[in-house]
Design a protein around this motif. Structure first.
Motif, PDB file in Angstrom:
ATOM      1  N   ILE A   1       0.791  -1.226  -0.012  1.00  0.00           N
ATOM      2  CA  ILE A   1      -0.023  -0.133   0.035  1.00  0.00           C
ATOM      3  C   ILE A   1       0.980   1.239   0.081  1.00  0.00           C
ATOM      4  CG2 ILE A   1      -1.996   1.033   1.182  1.00  0.00           C
ATOM      5  CD1 ILE A   1      -2.454  -1.744  -0.009  1.00  0.00           C
ATOM      6  N   GLY A   2       1.877   1.094   0.757  1.00  0.00           N
ATOM      7  CA  GLY A   2       2.674   2.463   1.113  1.00  0.00           C
ATOM      8  C   GLY A   2       3.691   2.526  -0.049  1.00  0.00           C
ATOM      9  N   THR A   3       4.077   1.618  -0.739  1.00  0.00           N
ATOM     10  CA  THR A   3       4.990   1.530  -1.866  1.00  0.00           C
ATOM     11  C   THR A   3       4.315   1.608  -3.286  1.00  0.00           C
ATOM     12  OG1 THR A   3       4.926  -0.945  -1.882  1.00  0.00           O
ATOM     13  CG2 THR A   3       6.724   0.160  -0.437  1.00  0.00           C
ATOM     14  N   VAL A   4       3.411   1.027  -3.397  1.00  0.00           N
ATOM     15  CA  VAL A   4       2.762   1.003  -4.791  1.00  0.00           C
ATOM     16  C   VAL A   4       1.285   1.697  -4.944  1.00  0.00           C
ATOM     17  CG1 VAL A   4       2.201  -0.381  -6.626  1.00  0.00           C
ATOM     18  CG2 VAL A   4       4.106  -0.783  -5.208  1.00  0.00           C
ATOM     19  N   VAL A   5       0.341   1.039  -4.075  1.00  0.00           N
ATOM     20  CA  VAL A   5      -1.219   1.559  -4.291  1.00  0.00           C
ATOM     21  C   VAL A   5      -1.271   3.016  -3.826  1.00  0.00           C
ATOM     22  CG1 VAL A   5      -3.386   0.938  -3.580  1.00  0.00           C
ATOM     23  CG2 VAL A   5      -1.696  -1.046  -3.994  1.00  0.00           C
TER      24      VAL A   5
ATOM     25  N   PHE B   1       2.623   3.133   7.684  1.00  0.00           N
ATOM     26  CA  PHE B   1       3.097   2.401   8.770  1.00  0.00           C
ATOM     27  C   PHE B   1       3.525   0.796   8.261  1.00  0.00           C
ATOM     28  CE2 PHE B   1      -0.073   4.759  11.004  1.00  0.00           C
ATOM     29  CZ  PHE B   1       0.694   5.349  12.043  1.00  0.00           C
ATOM     30  N   PHE B   2       4.603   0.218   8.961  1.00  0.00           N
ATOM     31  CA  PHE B   2       4.988  -0.996   8.493  1.00  0.00           C
ATOM     32  C   PHE B   2       5.078  -1.735   9.850  1.00  0.00           C
ATOM     33  CE2 PHE B   2       7.560  -4.528   7.525  1.00  0.00           C
ATOM     34  CZ  PHE B   2       7.336  -4.938   6.140  1.00  0.00           C
ATOM     35  N   ILE B   3       3.935  -2.725   9.864  1.00  0.00           N
ATOM     36  CA  ILE B   3       3.834  -3.539  11.125  1.00  0.00           C
ATOM     37  C   ILE B   3       4.307  -4.730  11.099  1.00  0.00           C
ATOM     38  CG2 ILE B   3       2.000  -4.057  12.732  1.00  0.00           C
ATOM     39  CD1 ILE B   3       1.821  -1.341  12.176  1.00  0.00           C
ATOM     40  N   THR B   4       5.026  -5.011  12.104  1.00  0.00           N
ATOM     41  CA  THR B   4       6.029  -6.484  11.954  1.00  0.00           C
ATOM     42  C   THR B   4       5.801  -7.171  13.334  1.00  0.00           C
ATOM     43  OG1 THR B   4       7.576  -7.572  11.232  1.00  0.00           O
ATOM     44  CG2 THR B   4       8.189  -5.706  12.364  1.00  0.00           C
ATOM     45  N   ALA B   5       6.210  -8.290  13.287  1.00  0.00           N
ATOM     46  CA  ALA B   5       6.272  -9.078  14.828  1.00  0.00           C
ATOM     47  C   ALA B   5       7.103 -10.413  14.235  1.00  0.00           C
ATOM     48  CB  ALA B   5       5.141  -9.588  15.418  1.00  0.00           C
ATOM     49  N   THR B   6       7.756 -11.056  15.398  1.00  0.00           N
ATOM     50  CA  THR B   6       8.605 -12.117  14.863  1.00  0.00           C
ATOM     51  C   THR B   6       7.670 -13.387  14.436  1.00  0.00           C
ATOM     52  OG1 THR B   6       8.032 -13.112  17.082  1.00  0.00           O
ATOM     53  CG2 THR B   6      10.133 -11.677  16.906  1.00  0.00           C
ATOM     54  N   VAL B   7       8.269 -14.270  13.762  1.00  0.00           N
ATOM     55  CA  VAL B   7       7.490 -15.585  13.284  1.00  0.00           C
ATOM     56  C   VAL B   7       6.919 -16.366  14.103  1.00  0.00           C
ATOM     57  CG1 VAL B   7       7.653 -17.677  11.854  1.00  0.00           C
ATOM     58  CG2 VAL B   7       8.857 -15.701  11.313  1.00  0.00           C
TER      59      VAL B   7
ATOM     60  N   GLN C   1       9.078  -2.332   3.377  1.00  0.00           N
ATOM     61  CA  GLN C   1       8.848  -1.192   4.179  1.00  0.00           C
ATOM     62  C   GLN C   1       9.232   0.032   3.319  1.00  0.00           C
ATOM     63  OE1 GLN C   1      10.903  -0.684   7.875  1.00  0.00           O
ATOM     64  NE2 GLN C   1      10.265   1.293   8.252  1.00  0.00           N
ATOM     65  N   ASP C   2       8.377   0.878   3.169  1.00  0.00           N
ATOM     66  CA  ASP C   2       8.554   2.184   2.114  1.00  0.00           C
ATOM     67  C   ASP C   2       9.373   3.039   3.198  1.00  0.00           C
ATOM     68  OD1 ASP C   2       7.366   3.903   0.222  1.00  0.00           O
ATOM     69  OD2 ASP C   2       7.350   5.231   1.854  1.00  0.00           O
ATOM     70  N   ALA C   3      10.105   3.626   2.446  1.00  0.00           N
ATOM     71  CA  ALA C   3      11.038   4.695   3.220  1.00  0.00           C
ATOM     72  C   ALA C   3      10.419   5.642   4.109  1.00  0.00           C
ATOM     73  CB  ALA C   3      11.952   5.431   2.315  1.00  0.00           C
ATOM     74  N   HIS C   4       9.229   6.092   3.837  1.00  0.00           N
ATOM     75  CA  HIS C   4       8.605   6.868   4.918  1.00  0.00           C
ATOM     76  C   HIS C   4       7.537   6.273   5.963  1.00  0.00           C
ATOM     77  CE1 HIS C   4       9.873  10.384   2.418  1.00  0.00           C
ATOM     78  NE2 HIS C   4       9.859   9.450   1.327  1.00  0.00           N
ATOM     79  N   ALA C   5       7.795   5.108   5.930  1.00  0.00           N
ATOM     80  CA  ALA C   5       6.743   4.114   6.770  1.00  0.00           C
ATOM     81  C   ALA C   5       7.486   4.099   8.176  1.00  0.00           C
ATOM     82  CB  ALA C   5       6.550   2.929   6.300  1.00  0.00           C
ATOM     83  N   HIS C   6       6.311   4.316   9.035  1.00  0.00           N
ATOM     84  CA  HIS C   6       6.840   4.065  10.504  1.00  0.00           C
ATOM     85  C   HIS C   6       6.787   2.601  10.913  1.00  0.00           C
ATOM     86  CE1 HIS C   6       6.173   8.495  11.300  1.00  0.00           C
ATOM     87  NE2 HIS C   6       5.248   8.349  10.531  1.00  0.00           N
ATOM     88  N   LEU C   7       7.801   2.217  11.480  1.00  0.00           N
ATOM     89  CA  LEU C   7       8.209   0.736  11.828  1.00  0.00           C
ATOM     90  C   LEU C   7       7.394   0.553  13.167  1.00  0.00           C
ATOM     91  CD1 LEU C   7       9.210  -2.015  11.039  1.00  0.00           C
ATOM     92  CD2 LEU C   7      11.413  -1.159  12.242  1.00  0.00           C
ATOM     93  N   LEU C   8       6.756  -0.358  13.177  1.00  0.00           N
ATOM     94  CA  LEU C   8       6.167  -0.861  14.484  1.00  0.00           C
ATOM     95  C   LEU C   8       6.206  -2.094  14.654  1.00  0.00           C
ATOM     96  CD1 LEU C   8       4.664   0.219  17.272  1.00  0.00           C
ATOM     97  CD2 LEU C   8       2.739  -0.221  16.254  1.00  0.00           C
TER      98      LEU C   8
END
Ligand code: DC
Length: 216
Positions: A125-129, A137-143, A187-194
């Motif tokens: 979404i942040g990179t293309v759409v 935002f780029f939301i992540t968590a461990t596997v 992750q887009d360069a402007h996305a906040h990582l959480l």
């Protein structure tokens, strides 16, 4: 219409990172429309499977994406692991992504019900759409954290899977989503990582709210 561009929040991240829950909470809190873009790929995959075709079959996937049924997007039938797996196969097809791109951009620029903006969650979404989204935002968590969440979700719905199967599936899907040539998960360069590994839903929501409030 005020002529103001819609307020768009873009949320990306891997499966079971918490992005869908956060997207719904943001939409509710700020009065925005919400589009779960994974459901679009799931709907295409569901139709392909329903027609007895193979998800690898480009023609079948394209026919299903041309006849996208908005009513299907809320259906529980999209939420199985089999459909999720097939969705990541059709999502790697550039022609399918192109067919779905217009639907997503139209939703973002003309949110339904006269709402002032939209939250879209997915992988690109942040990179293309919506590269011009107001907040990303780029939301992540461990596997392991994501496996536990997905396993609980499936077990609560009475679906017979083991934790190992869920983990293998997540790892395979992460790989397909991140390594494909077109619109890979990143992750887009402007996305906040959480990273939500150690956060409750409320704590994660407080963190995103603080960032959105700064941009309002
Ligand atoms: O988030 P989900 O599990 O419902 O997504 C299903 C599949 O769709 C997932 O494997 C990746 C794909 N997808 C995508 O490629 N791009 C998006 N914007 C959303 C989902």
């Amino acid at each position: 219409m005020t002529g103001q561009p819609a307020f768009v929040v873009a949320i990306d991240g891997p499966a079971a990172s918490g992005k869908g829950t956060l997207a719904r909470k943001i939409a509710e809190h700020y009065g925005l429309a919400h589009l779960d873009t994974g459901a679009l790929y799931r709907a295409v995959a569901f139709k392909v499977l329903e027609n007895g075709a193979n998800p690898e079959d480009l023609e079948a996937a394209l026919a299903a994406s041309a006849a996208l049924d908005a009513d299907l997007l809320q259906s529980e039938a999209l939420r199985t692991d089999q459909v999720g797996k097939a969705a990541s196969v059709v999502a790697a097809m550039p022609e399918v992504r192109a067919a779905i791109l217009d639907y997503q951009r139209n939703f973002a620029t003309n949110p339904p019900a006269g709402l002032r903006g939209a939250v879209l969650d997915g992988r690109d979404i942040g990179t293309v759409v919506c590269p011009d989204a107001r907040v990303k935002f780029f939301i992540t968590a461990t596997v392991d954290a994501r496996t536990d969440r997905r396993f609980k979700e499936l077990a609560d719905r009475g679906l017979p899977v083991t934790r190992d199967e869920v983990k293998q599936d997540l790892v395979a899907r992460d790989r397909r989503d991140a390594e494909r040539d077109i619109s890979p998960l990143r992750q887009d360069a402007h996305a906040h990582l959480l990273d939500t590994t150690k956060l409750s839903i409320e704590a994660a929501f407080a963190a995103v709210r603080a960032i959105i409030d700064e941009t309002l």
